[in-house]
Design an enzyme around this catalytic site. Structure first.
Site, mmCIF file in Angstrom:
data_model
loop_
_atom_site.group_PDB
_atom_site.id
_atom_site.type_symbol
_atom_site.label_atom_id
_atom_site.label_comp_id
_atom_site.label_asym_id
_atom_site.label_seq_id
_atom_site.Cartn_x
_atom_site.Cartn_y
_atom_site.Cartn_z
ATOM 1 N N THR A 44 71.104 33.983 10.168
ATOM 2 C CA THR A 44 70.152 34.406 11.001
ATOM 3 C C THR A 44 68.806 33.618 11.336
ATOM 4 O O THR A 44 68.240 33.574 12.451
ATOM 5 C CB THR A 44 69.498 35.694 9.995
ATOM 6 O OG1 THR A 44 70.595 36.521 9.920
ATOM 7 C CG2 THR A 44 68.328 36.333 10.752
ATOM 8 N N ASP A 222 73.503 39.280 15.809
ATOM 9 C CA ASP A 222 73.698 38.973 14.342
ATOM 10 C C ASP A 222 74.778 39.887 13.770
ATOM 11 O O ASP A 222 75.076 41.080 14.255
ATOM 12 C CB ASP A 222 72.321 39.081 13.923
ATOM 13 C CG ASP A 222 71.982 38.380 12.497
ATOM 14 O OD1 ASP A 222 73.029 37.769 11.841
ATOM 15 O OD2 ASP A 222 71.102 38.623 12.033
ATOM 16 N N GLU A 223 75.186 39.725 12.435
ATOM 17 C CA GLU A 223 75.914 40.543 11.907
ATOM 18 C C GLU A 223 77.463 40.864 12.600
ATOM 19 O O GLU A 223 77.646 42.216 12.643
ATOM 20 C CB GLU A 223 75.292 41.874 11.366
ATOM 21 C CG GLU A 223 74.013 41.568 10.579
ATOM 22 C CD GLU A 223 74.402 41.250 9.136
ATOM 23 O OE1 GLU A 223 75.403 41.233 8.545
ATOM 24 O OE2 GLU A 223 73.508 40.685 8.282
ATOM 25 N N ARG A 594 71.683 39.147 -2.297
ATOM 26 C CA ARG A 594 70.633 39.490 -1.747
ATOM 27 C C ARG A 594 69.539 38.717 -2.826
ATOM 28 O O ARG A 594 68.468 38.506 -2.173
ATOM 29 C CB ARG A 594 70.373 40.795 -1.694
ATOM 30 C CG ARG A 594 71.259 41.764 -0.882
ATOM 31 C CD ARG A 594 71.159 41.389 0.524
ATOM 32 N NE ARG A 594 72.272 40.484 0.780
ATOM 33 C CZ ARG A 594 72.635 39.927 1.753
ATOM 34 N NH1 ARG A 594 71.427 39.454 2.592
ATOM 35 N NH2 ARG A 594 73.891 39.110 2.057
HETATM 36 P P1 ATP Z 1 73.024 36.768 5.422
HETATM 37 O O1 ATP Z 1 74.463 36.443 5.478
HETATM 38 O O2 ATP Z 1 72.702 37.243 4.094
HETATM 39 O O3 ATP Z 1 72.762 37.579 6.345
HETATM 40 P P2 ATP Z 1 72.041 34.279 6.856
HETATM 41 O O4 ATP Z 1 73.523 33.432 6.672
HETATM 42 O O5 ATP Z 1 71.729 35.087 7.803
HETATM 43 O O6 ATP Z 1 72.616 35.269 5.374
HETATM 44 P P3 ATP Z 1 69.310 33.381 6.522
HETATM 45 O O7 ATP Z 1 68.852 34.771 5.982
HETATM 46 O O8 ATP Z 1 69.235 33.027 8.010
HETATM 47 O O9 ATP Z 1 71.082 33.507 6.148
HETATM 48 O O10 ATP Z 1 68.848 32.414 5.399
HETATM 49 C C1 ATP Z 1 68.794 32.614 4.221
HETATM 50 C C2 ATP Z 1 67.574 31.960 3.597
HETATM 51 O O11 ATP Z 1 67.694 30.635 3.525
HETATM 52 C C3 ATP Z 1 66.344 32.324 4.148
HETATM 53 O O12 ATP Z 1 65.418 32.451 3.312
HETATM 54 C C4 ATP Z 1 66.148 31.145 5.274
HETATM 55 O O13 ATP Z 1 64.906 30.755 5.423
HETATM 56 C C5 ATP Z 1 66.656 29.980 4.196
HETATM 57 N N1 ATP Z 1 67.402 28.734 5.122
HETATM 58 C C6 ATP Z 1 68.483 28.892 5.999
HETATM 59 N N2 ATP Z 1 68.619 27.414 6.479
HETATM 60 C C7 ATP Z 1 67.625 26.673 6.003
HETATM 61 C C8 ATP Z 1 67.385 25.213 5.976
HETATM 62 N N3 ATP Z 1 67.990 24.527 6.643
HETATM 63 N N4 ATP Z 1 66.237 24.887 5.158
HETATM 64 C C9 ATP Z 1 65.516 25.794 4.258
HETATM 65 N N5 ATP Z 1 65.999 26.858 4.264
HETATM 66 C C10 ATP Z 1 66.806 27.507 4.913
HETATM 67 MG MG MG Z 2 71.530 37.064 8.207
#
Ligand code: ATP
Ligand code: MG
Length: 643
Positions: A44, A222-223, A594
């Site tokens: 995301t 997304d998703e 989560r």
């Molecule tokens: P989900 O599969 O649960 O939807 P996701 O892959 O979409 O997860 P995100 O929600 O985008 O993951 O990111 C998870 C957390 O990690 C968030 O708090 C985000 O700000 C942090 N994060 C992601 N990439 C980085 C990065 N490069 N540096 C620091 N924090 C990061």
């Molecule tokens: Mg996500």
């Protein structure tokens, strides 16, 4: 692609915090791009950053970007994040498939023969319409919800009522056709229609399709693992070559197959678009090591998965705690004790969430939280005592307790339907005003003396008689409710529906019966229920969230409480009988992932259902969590166990 020279610091600011794979995903603009990776790896974040990157570098205007999220809440959160990153983001087309299609349809509704002011009907309205149709063809309305579900599944697959795949001679097929004509004549559309109509417009009016193809230079989803066929078809129409298309998803988090989602859309992606780039993000930024490892060990038990590597270089953190409770009452106490504990250690309420498998489970926590003064909110659903079926049964109880309660009377006089329609109720009102009596008394008098059709009279007399006999009986509140459920046919109607919605309502009603067992008198219970409802009114900002695992997708919290991990509750009974255990496991994976720092899983050995103690086995998922990353060294909860 225009590539105006921009001051370097814009990109520095946007891209600096990304890892190399994330960076690549953000700056890859020409290929169809699939980001396939595990929970918390920044999918995301990539989407949000990418939108900002496109805007800030002038690759497209905000209005040329279409971003699809899985809920309106997720869209709001993304917008908030975007506002911090770029300017002009208000013009980005950001929302769910449904909201975006509604917007498009408003502009072109004449092309499918409905007005621009069409209303969008919900599932209850759908059932009403199907109910009317069933009645007209002399069939029982009680199958309405089943038919609605069938129609919705067709729509999820992109199948319209005149499609050859709909057996036109089957009951559902016939009703589907009539239903479509009927709601169109009301200038209404349902959720499934939003996509189907837009797809139809695109198909029949290439100039309209062309306009949107040109408009949306970039499409981000997304998703993606939870898109259904109809959404997929829609996306492909808008982006036939996949240029500027970026979908992110995780096959391990596919949890909506029961609503028609097809994880196969991920697998199809590479085949459908030439020059697809697939980027895998492997570093998890969300969870501490123990939580991530525990979640990974759990999902490894699924056979049907693409398989991914996921790691973190962050701290190991606390283990995932597993706590056995004697019963549901104690389970809620354990959670509250842990909340207090974390709160003392500086974790705000807003960073804590209780995740339940099924809606009925919220009650025990809501009541405990109210008793212990823990502020909470419910997301993705109504608070327990606000739910339709709960309000219905309580309305019966109120009317038994207080015959003058005309609000309760109005709520249930025709619930379940007993042929007492609006004009009859208007007659009760007139009589009540004239004679200065309650609606119930008016109904009683009219049933005895009024000029009524025989069917109506008999139905009204049955109702009055039932209520009066219950008033005189000396059974306890739970038994009263059981008699109501039985004698009015309320429960039978629900159980015969065989839909997931009806099943949920039945579960809620069972939970209400369980709650009623705690009260000796009806008065006590009614007092309690009205206080619970009142206390739900105003709310401060810092609240513990209670939500279902399904609606927790995409969210994150410092501390997560995963409750009711028992066979039959989670994995849910329905999935056991349908053999869909892998989807349940994915749901468990979504739940554990989560949590950023703290995860507590609880299970109760005993649950009381219909005043009978039921002993449940711990969820199989508990044994699947690697023991190296779990533990149970919580302080014992010292409060006595009531029940
Ligand atoms: P989900 O599969 O649960 O939807 P996701 O892959 O979409 O997860 P995100 O929600 O985008 O993951 O990111 C998870 C957390 O990690 C968030 O708090 C985000 O700000 C942090 N994060 C992601 N990439 C980085 C990065 N490069 N540096 C620091 N924090 C990061
Ligand atoms: Mg996500």
């Amino acid at each position: 692609m225009q590539n105006s020279a921009q001051p370097l610091d814009v990109n520095d600011r946007l891209l600096a915090s990304l890892n190399p794979q994330q960076h690549e995903a953000v700056v890859t603009l020409d290929n169809a791009l699939l980001v396939l990776s595990g929970a918390g790896t920044g999918k995301t974040k990539v989407l949000t950053t990418k939108i900002a990157y496109i805007i800030e570098n002038g690759y497209a205007f905000p209005s040329q970007i279409l971003a699809v999220t899985f809920s309106n809440r997720a869209a709001r959160e993304m917008k908030e994040r975007l506002l911090r990153l770029a300017s002009g983001v208000g013009d980005v087309w950001l929302g769910t498939f449904h909201s975006i299609c509604a917007r498009i349809l408003r502009s072109h509704s004449d092309l499918v023969g409905i007005s621009g002011n069409f209303t969008i009907i919900d599932v209850d309205d759908q059932s009403k319409v199907v109910g009317q149709i069933l009645k007209e063809i002399n069939l029982d309305k009680k199958i309405a919800n089943g038919v609605v579900s069938k129609i919705s599944r067709w729509k999820d697959k992109g199948i319209t009522s005149d499609d050859a795949r709909v057996d036109a001679s089957s009951l559902e097929g016939r009703i589907y056709k009539i239903y479509q004509e009927r709601i169109a004549s009301y200038d209404s559309v349902d959720f499934g229609d939003l996509l189907l109509y837009v797809a139809q417009i695109f198909r029949k009016h290439p100039e309209v399709l062309q306009k949107y193809r040109q408009k949306f230079r970039f499409i981000l989803v997304d998703e993606y693992q939870d898109t259904n066929m109809s959404q997929y078809i829609w996306l492909r129409m808008l982006s036939p070559l996949g240029v500027g298309l970026c979908c992110v998803g995780d096959d391990d988090q596919a949890i909506y197959s029961w609503r028609g989602a097809e994880v196969g859309n991920i697998l199809r992606f590479e085949k459908d678009f030439q020059n697809t780039r697939v980027i895998r993000l492997e570093k998890n930024y969300r969870s501490v090591g123990n939580i991530l490892e525990a979640a990974s060990s759990l999902i490894a038990n699924n056979e049907n998965r693409l398989g991914k590597t996921i790691w973190t270089d962050g701290e190991k953190g606390d283990k995932v705690l597993i706590r056995k409770a004697y019963n549901g009452f104690e389970e809620a106490k354990i959670v509250v004790a842990r909340i207090d504990d974390l709160c003392r250690n500086g974790v705000p309420y807003g960073e804590m969430a209780v995740l339940v498998r099924a809606g009925f489970q919220t009650r025990e926590f809501e009541e405990r939280f109210l008793a212990d003064g823990i502020p909470y909110r419910i997301i993705g659903g109504l608070k327990f005592y606000d739910r339709q079926e709960i309000k219905d049964i309580i309305a019966y109880l109120r009317l038994i307790y207080q015959p003058n309660d005309s609000l309760a009377f109005e709520r249930i006089i025709n619930v379940p339907r007993r042929g007492i329609g609006a004009s009859a109720v208007a007659g009760f009102h007139a009589h009540a005003r004239r004679n200065n009596v309650s609606l119930f008394q008016a109904a009683k008098e009219i049933a005895a003396n009024g000029l009524l059709r025989p069917v109506l009279r008999s139905s009204l007399q049955d109702f009055v008689h039932l209520l009066e006999s219950l008033r005189q009986s000396d059974v306890g509140p739970a038994d009263l409710a059981k008699i109501i459920l039985d004698k009015t046919g309320y429960l039978k109607q629900l159980t015969s529906e065989q839909t997931i919605e009806a099943q949920t309502r039945v579960e809620n009603i069972r939970e209400l019966l369980r709650a009623l067992e705690d009260f000796d008198s009806l008065g006590e219970f009614i007092e309690h229920a009205s206080l619970v409802v009142d206390a739900n009114g105003s709310s401060p900002q810092d609240l513990v969230t209670i939500m279902t695992l399904h609606s927790a997708k995409g969210a994150e919290f410092e501390a997560v409480f995963l409750v009711g991990w028992e066979e039959g509750v989670f994995p849910h009974n329905l999935s056991l009988s349908e053999g869909n255990i892998e989807e349940e496991r994915r749901l468990a994976y979504v739940g554990v992932t989560r949590a950023k720092k703290y995860a507590l899983i609880t299970y109760a050995v005993n649950r009381r259902i219909y005043n009978q103690w039921q002993t449940n086995l711990p969820s199989r998922f508990l044994a699947e969590l690697s023991s190296r990353h779990t533990g149970s060294p919580l302080h014992p909860v010292k409060t006595p166990i009531k029940e």
